[in-house]
Motif scaffolding. Structure first.
Motif, short mmCIF file in Angstrom:
data_model
loop_
_atom_site.label_atom_id
_atom_site.label_comp_id
_atom_site.label_asym_id
_atom_site.label_seq_id
_atom_site.Cartn_x
_atom_site.Cartn_y
_atom_site.Cartn_z
N ARG A 17 -2.86 6.20 -5.35
CA ARG A 17 -3.38 6.15 -3.98
C ARG A 17 -3.36 4.72 -3.42
O ARG A 17 -2.95 4.50 -2.28
CB ARG A 17 -4.80 6.69 -3.93
CG ARG A 17 -4.90 8.16 -4.21
CD ARG A 17 -6.37 8.56 -4.41
NE ARG A 17 -6.50 9.84 -5.06
CZ ARG A 17 -6.49 10.03 -6.38
NH1 ARG A 17 -6.35 9.01 -7.19
NH2 ARG A 17 -6.62 11.23 -6.88
N GLU A 18 -3.82 3.78 -4.23
CA GLU A 18 -3.86 2.38 -3.79
C GLU A 18 -2.45 1.84 -3.53
O GLU A 18 -2.22 1.14 -2.54
CB GLU A 18 -4.55 1.51 -4.85
CG GLU A 18 -6.01 1.82 -5.03
CD GLU A 18 -6.60 1.09 -6.23
OE1 GLU A 18 -6.11 -0.01 -6.55
OE2 GLU A 18 -7.54 1.63 -6.82
N PRO A 29 7.19 3.22 6.86
CA PRO A 29 7.65 4.36 6.07
C PRO A 29 7.60 4.03 4.58
O PRO A 29 7.84 2.89 4.18
CB PRO A 29 9.09 4.60 6.54
CG PRO A 29 9.47 3.40 7.33
CD PRO A 29 8.23 2.65 7.69
N ALA A 30 7.25 5.01 3.81
CA ALA A 30 7.14 4.79 2.37
C ALA A 30 8.51 4.56 1.75
O ALA A 30 9.44 5.32 2.00
CB ALA A 30 6.48 5.99 1.71
N PRO A 31 8.63 3.51 0.93
CA PRO A 31 9.91 3.30 0.24
C PRO A 31 10.13 4.38 -0.82
O PRO A 31 9.18 5.02 -1.28
CB PRO A 31 9.74 1.91 -0.39
CG PRO A 31 8.29 1.64 -0.40
CD PRO A 31 7.66 2.47 0.66
N PRO A 32 11.39 4.59 -1.19
CA PRO A 32 11.69 5.64 -2.18
C PRO A 32 10.88 5.51 -3.47
O PRO A 32 10.46 6.52 -4.04
CB PRO A 32 13.19 5.46 -2.44
CG PRO A 32 13.71 4.85 -1.18
CD PRO A 32 12.61 3.96 -0.67
N ALA A 33 10.64 4.29 -3.94
CA ALA A 33 9.89 4.12 -5.18
C ALA A 33 8.45 4.64 -5.04
O ALA A 33 7.91 5.25 -5.96
CB ALA A 33 9.87 2.65 -5.61
N ALA A 34 7.85 4.42 -3.88
CA ALA A 34 6.48 4.92 -3.66
C ALA A 34 6.47 6.44 -3.59
O ALA A 34 5.57 7.09 -4.14
CB ALA A 34 5.91 4.33 -2.38
N ARG A 35 7.47 7.02 -2.96
CA ARG A 35 7.55 8.48 -2.89
C ARG A 35 7.77 9.05 -4.30
O ARG A 35 7.17 10.06 -4.66
CB ARG A 35 8.67 8.88 -1.96
CG ARG A 35 8.43 8.45 -0.52
CD ARG A 35 9.62 8.79 0.37
NE ARG A 35 9.49 10.14 0.87
CZ ARG A 35 8.88 10.44 2.02
NH1 ARG A 35 8.38 9.49 2.78
NH2 ARG A 35 8.79 11.69 2.41
N GLY A 36 8.60 8.38 -5.09
CA GLY A 36 8.81 8.82 -6.47
C GLY A 36 7.54 8.75 -7.30
O GLY A 36 7.28 9.61 -8.14
N MET A 37 6.74 7.72 -7.05
CA MET A 37 5.47 7.58 -7.76
C MET A 37 4.56 8.76 -7.42
O MET A 37 3.93 9.35 -8.31
CB MET A 37 4.81 6.27 -7.36
CG MET A 37 3.42 6.09 -7.90
SD MET A 37 2.52 4.78 -7.02
CE MET A 37 2.50 5.41 -5.34
N VAL A 38 4.49 9.15 -6.15
CA VAL A 38 3.63 10.27 -5.76
C VAL A 38 4.16 11.57 -6.36
O VAL A 38 3.38 12.39 -6.86
CB VAL A 38 3.50 10.37 -4.23
CG1 VAL A 38 2.67 11.59 -3.84
CG2 VAL A 38 2.87 9.10 -3.66
#
Length: 172
Positions: A17-18, A29-38
């Protein structure tokens, strides 16, 4: 965090979340790495039977589907030979969350997805691209029918400028 989710899920799970908030600060916009983390967090929560925590991650990605990232190809960790769009991945996980959810969580999921459809339908200005994306993502959920009916109504009201309705009517 992504590596931590793979190695020690319980220890790393609270951090997603953080990291997401930091990566999307200011409406970025969320970068791909952040989307992958979620996505990794959602899969981990589902593996542990935690529908509420998985829904929180799905809801986060659902809220971010306004951008084209829903069409990005992502690996499916449950089948290494499979690559799907993030929207298709999310559709499957939403169906899993709804299946695992207790009644209050199911009502929350239904209300949130309905609100997303209503937002895309807008006040007099239907965003067809957003509705089509949502209809795909919500594919097996009850609210998906509303998204599809709204698309049909918008195309019908516009006189079916692309001929899509006529083609569908002829095919069925």
């Amino acid at each position: 965090v992504r590596t931590g989710l793979d190695r020690d899920f319980a220890a790393a799970a609270p951090a997603w979340r953080e990291v997401w908030q930091a990566e999307t600060a200011g409406g970025a916009p969320a970068p791909p790495a952040a989307r992958g983390m979620v996505r990794a967090a959602v899969d981990g929560f589902l593996d542990r039977g935690d529908a509420a925590a998985a829904w929180e991650g799905c809801r986060t990605l659902l809220a971010a589907t306004a951008d084209a990232a829903a069409d990005d190809l992502v690996p499916d960790p449950r089948d290494p030979a499979l690559v799907v769009t993030e929207g298709r991945w999310l559709a499957g996980r939403l169906a899993q969350v709804r299946e695992l959810a207790d009644e209050p969580l199911r009502r929350d999921l239904d209300a949130a997805t309905l609100a997303a459809v209503d937002a895309a339908a807008g006040a007099g200005t239907t965003n067809l691209a957003a509705l089509e994306r949502l209809a795909d993502i919500l594919g097996r959920l009850p609210v998906a029918a509303r998204a599809r009916l709204t698309i049909v109504a918008a195309l019908d009201a516009a006189g079916d400028p692309t001929g899509r309705l006529a083609a569908q009517r002829e095919a069925h």
